[in-house]
Design a protein around this motif. Structure first.
Motif, mmCIF file in Angstrom:
data_model
loop_
_atom_site.group_PDB
_atom_site.id
_atom_site.type_symbol
_atom_site.label_atom_id
_atom_site.label_comp_id
_atom_site.label_asym_id
_atom_site.label_seq_id
_atom_site.Cartn_x
_atom_site.Cartn_y
_atom_site.Cartn_z
ATOM 1 N N LEU A 67 110.425 60.847 24.034
ATOM 2 C CA LEU A 67 111.703 60.448 23.429
ATOM 3 C C LEU A 67 112.876 60.884 24.310
ATOM 4 N N THR A 127 117.201 66.814 21.687
ATOM 5 C CA THR A 127 116.463 65.588 21.346
ATOM 6 C C THR A 127 116.141 65.505 19.853
ATOM 7 N N LEU A 128 115.610 66.577 19.292
ATOM 8 C CA LEU A 128 115.172 66.528 17.887
ATOM 9 C C LEU A 128 116.116 67.262 16.941
ATOM 10 N N SER A 129 116.191 66.795 15.713
ATOM 11 C CA SER A 129 116.934 67.527 14.675
ATOM 12 C C SER A 129 116.355 68.925 14.504
ATOM 13 N N SER A 150 120.521 61.893 19.233
ATOM 14 C CA SER A 150 119.252 61.440 18.629
ATOM 15 C C SER A 150 118.846 62.351 17.481
ATOM 16 N N ASN A 151 119.813 62.955 16.806
ATOM 17 C CA ASN A 151 119.498 63.809 15.649
ATOM 18 C C ASN A 151 119.934 63.056 14.409
ATOM 19 N N THR A 152 118.958 62.668 13.586
ATOM 20 C CA THR A 152 119.267 61.769 12.467
ATOM 21 C C THR A 152 118.973 62.381 11.102
ATOM 22 N N ALA A 153 118.499 63.617 11.084
ATOM 23 C CA ALA A 153 118.196 64.258 9.791
ATOM 24 C C ALA A 153 119.471 64.521 9.008
ATOM 25 N N PHE A 201 113.358 66.525 10.924
ATOM 26 C CA PHE A 201 113.742 65.113 10.865
ATOM 27 C C PHE A 201 112.751 64.318 10.016
ATOM 28 N N LEU A 253 106.283 61.665 15.164
ATOM 29 C CA LEU A 253 106.835 61.456 16.504
ATOM 30 C C LEU A 253 105.914 60.482 17.233
ATOM 31 N N ASN A 277 112.030 56.657 13.030
ATOM 32 C CA ASN A 277 112.765 56.778 14.296
ATOM 33 C C ASN A 277 111.962 57.511 15.373
ATOM 34 N N GLY A 278 111.024 58.351 14.973
ATOM 35 C CA GLY A 278 110.203 59.072 15.955
ATOM 36 C C GLY A 278 109.234 58.156 16.688
ATOM 37 N N PHE A 328 117.509 55.028 22.135
ATOM 38 C CA PHE A 328 117.859 56.395 22.540
ATOM 39 C C PHE A 328 118.692 56.415 23.823
#
Ligand code: 1QQ
Length: 413
Positions: A67, A127-129, A150-153, A201, A253, A277-278, A328
Motif C-alpha cells: 500500500l 500509511t495505516l490508521s 491514507s488514514n480512513t478510520a 482501520f 489488508l 480500502n485495504g 493512494f
C-alpha cells in the motif's frame, strides 16, 4: 556600490534562510532556480539546503509496502510537478522520505526522525490508521502539521489540532460499494462479513459495512474475524459458506485480503465480493490472480475526473508506470499539494524564510486548514477539525485478463 548592495543582499538572504533551515551553512550559495533545484531528490545529504523540507512517512518495507509504495509514487510526482512550477514562490520543496514499515513503532521512529533530525515543516503519512494512532500524537505534541493521505478510520482528525486528512473516512466511502453490489445483484439478502481484528482501520471499516448492511435491510448472516498476518482462512471460509451468503464483504489488508478472496473462491463461493480500502491496490492482483476477478471496491479517486490538475497528474503517472494512477498515489499527491499551496499562501503574507521552524509549522497548520484546493481527487477543503470535505466518490470492479496474471480496476459508478 552595486557590489556592496549585492553582498548585503546575499548576507541577508543567507541569514534569513538559516532561520528556517537548521542545517544551513553560511557559505551556502545555492541560488539555483527551482526548476533546476534538484526537484526529485529524496536523500537529505545530497539535496539543496535552501529547499523547504516536507516529510513523507509511508511503508516502504513489510507487507504494508504493497500500500505504501503507491503513496511514495504519488508524492514523488508532486515534488517534481510543483518544483517545476516554481515551488513556494521561487523556493523549491524537498521531500524527505522515511520508511514507516508496517507497525506503530516503525511510524513513531519515522515521525521522530522527520521532526527532530530532518526538521520538516510538515508530514504526509503514515500509511495505516493503526500507525497514525501511535505516531500522530508525537507530531501533535511537537506542533508539526500532519496530513494523512491514507488514514480512513474514524477518529483520525480528532487526534489533535495538527492532524488533518485528505483520505476521506470509510464511513463516507465504503457504503458506496454496497450500493453498487445491490445494483449488480438486487437479489442479495444474506451477507457474510470478514474483518481483521488486529487493525484499527479494519475495525472501523467493518463497523461501517455492518451498519450499512442493516440499514439496507439485508441480513448480517455471519461475522468472521482474522489477523492481518494470517494466510490460512479455511475455517472462517467454511463457516461463512455454511450460511450460504449472497455477498461477502472483506475488511483486511492486501496480502491477507487477497488470500482470503482466493480461498473463498477455491472452496466454492460464487457470489459477489466487496473488498475494503485495504484491498484497494493492484498489488492485490498477484495474490489472488484470476480469482480477484469481480471484486468491488469503493474509491475516493477516479483517473477519469476532468480537472486540469488530474489530467496532468494522470499523464505523469501513466508515463512512469504505464497504467492508470491508483487512489493512494492520487491522495499522496494531494497531501503534498495541500502543503505546497498552503506554504505559497503563507509566504505571500509572511515570508516563510523569515520565520523560525516552530512558527512555520504552526502558521502552516493554520493556513492549510482554511484553504480550498483543486486536486486530482477533486475540489477539497477541511473542517476546522481537519476532516476532509470532498464531494465525489466512485466504485471500481476488478477485471482480470484471461491469462489471470494482469487485470485492472474498471469504474462502475
Ligand atoms: C487505513 C487505510 C489503509 C487500508 C490504507 C492503506 O485506509 O489504515 O486507514
Amino acid at each position: 556600490m552595486k557590489y556592496l548592495i549585492k553582498t548585503l543582499n546575499f548576507a541577508i538572504a543567507t541569514i534569513v534562510s538559516c532561520a528556517l533551515v537548521i542545517a544551513c551553512s553560511p557559505t551556502s550559495t545555492n541560488t539555483s532556480s527551482p526548476a533546476t533545484g534538484n526537484p526529485t531528490a529524496s536523500n537529505p545529504s545530497t539535496t539543496n539546503q535552501k529547499a523547504i523540507p516536507i516529510g513523507i512517512a509511508f511503508a516502504q518495507t513489510s507487507n504494508v509496502a504493497l500500500l505504501g509504495q503507491e503513496g511514495v509514487a504519488g508524492a514523488k510526482i508532486a515534488e517534481a510537478y510543483f518544483n517545476q512550477q516554481g515551488g513556494i514562490n521561487g523556493t523549491p520543496i524537498r521531500l524527505v522520505f522515511q520508511d514507516t514499515a508496517g507497525d506503530e513503532q516503525g511510524a513513531i521512529n519515522a515521525f521522530n526522525t522527520l521532526i527532530s533530525q530532518d526538521k520538516v515543516v510538515g508530514i504526509v503519512g503514515p500509511t495505516l490508521s493503526q500507525q497514525a494512532f501511535g505516531a500522530d500524537p508525537i507530531a501533535e505534541r511537537a506542533g508539526v502539521p500532519v496530513i494523512a493521505a491514507s488514514n480512513t478510520a474514524k477518529g483520525i482528525p480528532q487526534i489533535g489540532k495538527f492532524i488533518a486528512r485528505v483520505s476521506a473516512p470509510v464511513a463516507v466511502v465504503a457504503p458506496n460499494a454496497i450500493e453498487a453490489a445491490l445494483k449488480i445483484n438486487p437479489q442479495i439478502k444474506k451477507v457474510a462479513v470478514f474483518y481483521a481484528q488486529n487493525d484499527a482501520f479494519n475495525k472501523s471499516e467493518t463497523g461501517t459495512f455492518q451498519e450499512t448492511v442493516k440499514q439496507k435491510g439485508l441480513e448480517l448472516a455471519t461475522v468472521q474475524t482474522f489477523q492481518t498476518t494470517d494466510t490460512d482462512f479455511q475455517s472462517q471460509v467454511t463457516n461463512a459458506i455454511n450460511v450460504k451468503p449472497d455477498l461477502v464483504i472483506i475488511s483486511g489488508l492486501s496480502a491477507d485480503g487477497g488470500n482470503l478472496v482466493k480461498q473463498l473462491r477455491e472452496l466454492g463461493y460464487k457470489g459477489l465480493i466487496i473488498g475494503g480500502n485495504g484491498l484497494n491496490t493492484s498489488n492485490l492482483l498477484p495474490v489472488c490472480k484470476a480469482l480477484c476477478d469481480g471484486i468491488i471496491i469503493a474509491q475516493a479517486y477516479s483517473p477519469e475526473l476532468k480537472k486540469s490538475i488530474n489530467t496532468d497528474f494522470r499523464k505523469l503517472y501513466n508515463e512512469q508506470n504505464k497504467k492508470e494512477p491508483p487512489q493512494f498515489s492520487a491522495q499522496a499527491f494531494t497531501g503534498v499539494q495541500v502543503f505546497v499551496e498552503a506554504l505559497r499562501t503563507l509566504d505571500k503574507t509572511t515570508k516563510v524564510s523569515s520565520l523560525d521552524l516552530p512558527q512555520v509549522r504552526t502558521k502552516l497548520n493554520d493556513t492549510l486548514l482554511t484553504g480550498k484546493y483543486e486536486t486530482p481527487i477533486g475540489e477539497i477543503s477541511f473542517t476546522p477539525e481537519g476532516e476532509i470535505i470532498q464531494k465525489q466518490f466512485y466504485v471500481a470492479q476488478i477485471k482480470m485478463e484471461a491469462d489471470g496474471n494482469s487485470g485492472k480496476f474498471t469504474f462502475i459508478q
